[in-house]
Scaffold this motif. Structure first.
Motif, PDB file in Angstrom:
ATOM      1  N   UNK A 127      26.878  47.160  47.101  1.00  0.00           N
ATOM      2  CA  UNK A 127      27.610  46.268  46.204  1.00  0.00           C
ATOM      3  C   UNK A 127      28.883  46.902  45.655  1.00  0.00           C
ATOM      4  N   UNK A 128      28.782  48.148  45.175  1.00  0.00           N
ATOM      5  CA  UNK A 128      29.957  48.797  44.579  1.00  0.00           C
ATOM      6  C   UNK A 128      31.097  48.959  45.587  1.00  0.00           C
ATOM      7  N   UNK A 129      30.851  49.438  46.821  1.00  0.00           N
ATOM      8  CA  UNK A 129      31.961  49.493  47.794  1.00  0.00           C
ATOM      9  C   UNK A 129      32.556  48.121  48.103  1.00  0.00           C
ATOM     10  N   UNK A 130      31.706  47.083  48.179  1.00  0.00           N
ATOM     11  CA  UNK A 130      32.228  45.738  48.439  1.00  0.00           C
ATOM     12  C   UNK A 130      33.127  45.264  47.300  1.00  0.00           C
ATOM     13  N   UNK A 131      32.733  45.565  46.065  1.00  0.00           N
ATOM     14  CA  UNK A 131      33.563  45.198  44.918  1.00  0.00           C
ATOM     15  C   UNK A 131      34.879  45.966  44.944  1.00  0.00           C
ATOM     16  N   UNK A 132      34.815  47.257  45.245  1.00  0.00           N
ATOM     17  CA  UNK A 132      36.031  48.071  45.276  1.00  0.00           C
ATOM     18  C   UNK A 132      36.994  47.644  46.384  1.00  0.00           C
ATOM     19  N   UNK A 133      36.454  47.254  47.531  1.00  0.00           N
ATOM     20  CA  UNK A 133      37.303  46.975  48.695  1.00  0.00           C
ATOM     21  C   UNK A 133      37.768  45.521  48.764  1.00  0.00           C
ATOM     22  N   UNK A 134      36.956  44.584  48.276  1.00  0.00           N
ATOM     23  CA  UNK A 134      37.274  43.173  48.502  1.00  0.00           C
ATOM     24  C   UNK A 134      37.317  42.361  47.207  1.00  0.00           C
ATOM     25  N   UNK A 135      36.177  42.252  46.530  1.00  0.00           N
ATOM     26  CA  UNK A 135      36.086  41.329  45.404  1.00  0.00           C
ATOM     27  C   UNK A 135      36.971  41.751  44.234  1.00  0.00           C
ATOM     28  N   UNK A 136      36.939  43.029  43.873  1.00  0.00           N
ATOM     29  CA  UNK A 136      37.739  43.516  42.758  1.00  0.00           C
ATOM     30  C   UNK A 136      39.229  43.299  42.942  1.00  0.00           C
ATOM     31  N   UNK A 137      39.804  43.748  44.074  1.00  0.00           N
ATOM     32  CA  UNK A 137      41.241  43.503  44.288  1.00  0.00           C
ATOM     33  C   UNK A 137      41.597  42.023  44.315  1.00  0.00           C
ATOM     34  N   UNK A 138      40.709  41.181  44.871  1.00  0.00           N
ATOM     35  CA  UNK A 138      40.981  39.744  44.918  1.00  0.00           C
ATOM     36  C   UNK A 138      41.067  39.145  43.522  1.00  0.00           C
ATOM     37  N   UNK A 139      40.085  39.478  42.687  1.00  0.00           N
ATOM     38  CA  UNK A 139      40.077  38.959  41.315  1.00  0.00           C
ATOM     39  C   UNK A 139      41.221  39.567  40.508  1.00  0.00           C
ATOM     40  N   UNK A 140      41.452  40.875  40.689  1.00  0.00           N
ATOM     41  CA  UNK A 140      42.520  41.528  39.941  1.00  0.00           C
ATOM     42  C   UNK A 140      43.900  40.991  40.258  1.00  0.00           C
ATOM     43  N   UNK A 141      44.133  40.651  41.519  1.00  0.00           N
ATOM     44  CA  UNK A 141      45.447  40.148  41.914  1.00  0.00           C
ATOM     45  C   UNK A 141      45.686  38.707  41.495  1.00  0.00           C
TER      46      UNK A 141
END
Length: 267
Positions: A127-141
């Motif tokens: 979960x943490x790598x998926x958030x760092x690589x995909x979900x987090x940047x998507x939401x942050x941007x």
């Protein structure tokens, strides 16, 4: 002369009363001890518990960042799991076939039997790598430009959102089981009376089933809250704890809960 059946009944009543008394006494002693120790700490430290940083070597025991982290992660976990579990429960009780209901119950029971460390390992390595690589940047941007709450900050040891997601999965079985129990116990006379006057199935759910089962649903939410806020191992593995603890300013920032703080200080 007292017969054997009466004697057994009285002995059973006595055993029940003594068991209840022992339970109440144990809970009272635990509550007294916690309150006594807490008052001593409050008298010695006072308001410093809320304003100082956490540094026991210097006699500083600020708990505010960890308290905020605990309630933030737990609240977000319930926000994710309560609507989902309620929808699943409503589907199983009012829409699904008996075969589907049995299959889903088995799957939910399996979720309840998985150890915390397995949830933590899955969260840390998947979960943490998926958030760092995909979900987090998507939401942050996108949403991150509107509010700092959604600002992405990369953390390879976890964050608030990953901890909340893992906890949401862990409390999901508790919520589903309690909701199923109380939704299934709604008197059939109520449901048949609503259907007889032309109510649709959704109207029956909205006006009869949910209001009747609300006390049980709330009880399940309270149980889920207690389970979530007391979890230690899984949260410690995926929340990205820091020393000293810091306030979580974003869904993707690190957080140190009370349970994690206690574990790190006593290892």
């Amino acid at each position: 002369m007292i017969d054997i059946a009466t004697l057994k009944s009285r002995l059973l009543d006595l055993a029940i009363y003594l068991s209840v008394l022992a339970l109440i006494s144990s809970i009272s002693l635990i509550f007294y001890e916690v309150l006594h120790q807490s008052l001593e700490a409050l008298r010695e430290l006072g308001f410093r518990l809320m304003v100082e940083e956490w540094n026991p070597s210097l006699g500083k025991y600020g708990l505010a960042p960890s308290l905020v982290a605990s309630f933030t992660i737990t609240s977000l976990a319930l926000l994710l799991s309560v609507p989902t579990s309620l929808l699943v429960s409503l589907y199983l009780v009012f829409y699904s076939s008996s075969r589907v209901r049995a299959t889903v119950r088995i799957a939910v029971e399996l979720l309840a039997g998985i150890p915390s460390v397995i949830y933590g390992a899955w969260g840390l390595f998947v979960l943490v790598p998926w958030i760092n690589d995909y979900f987090g940047p998507l939401v942050g941007s996108s949403l991150g430009k509107l509010s700092p709450l959604f600002r992405h900050c990369e953390s390879y040891t976890g964050n608030v959102f990953s901890a909340s997601t893992v906890l949401a999965i862990m409390v999901f079985p508790i919520l589903v089981f309690t909701q199923l129990e109380f939704l299934s116990s709604v008197p059939s006379d109520y449901i048949e009376a609503a259907l007889s006057v032309g109510a649709t199935k959704w109207q029956v759910i909205k006006t009869v089933a949910l209001p009747t089962a609300t006390p049980g649903i709330l009880a399940g939410i309270i149980l889920g809250f207690g389970r979530a806020i007391g979890e230690t191992m899984a949260v410690s593995m995926v929340s990205g704890p820091t020393n000293p603890p810091t306030y979580p300013y974003s869904l993707f920032s690190s957080a140190t809960t009370i349970t994690t703080l206690d574990t790190h200080e006593h290892r």
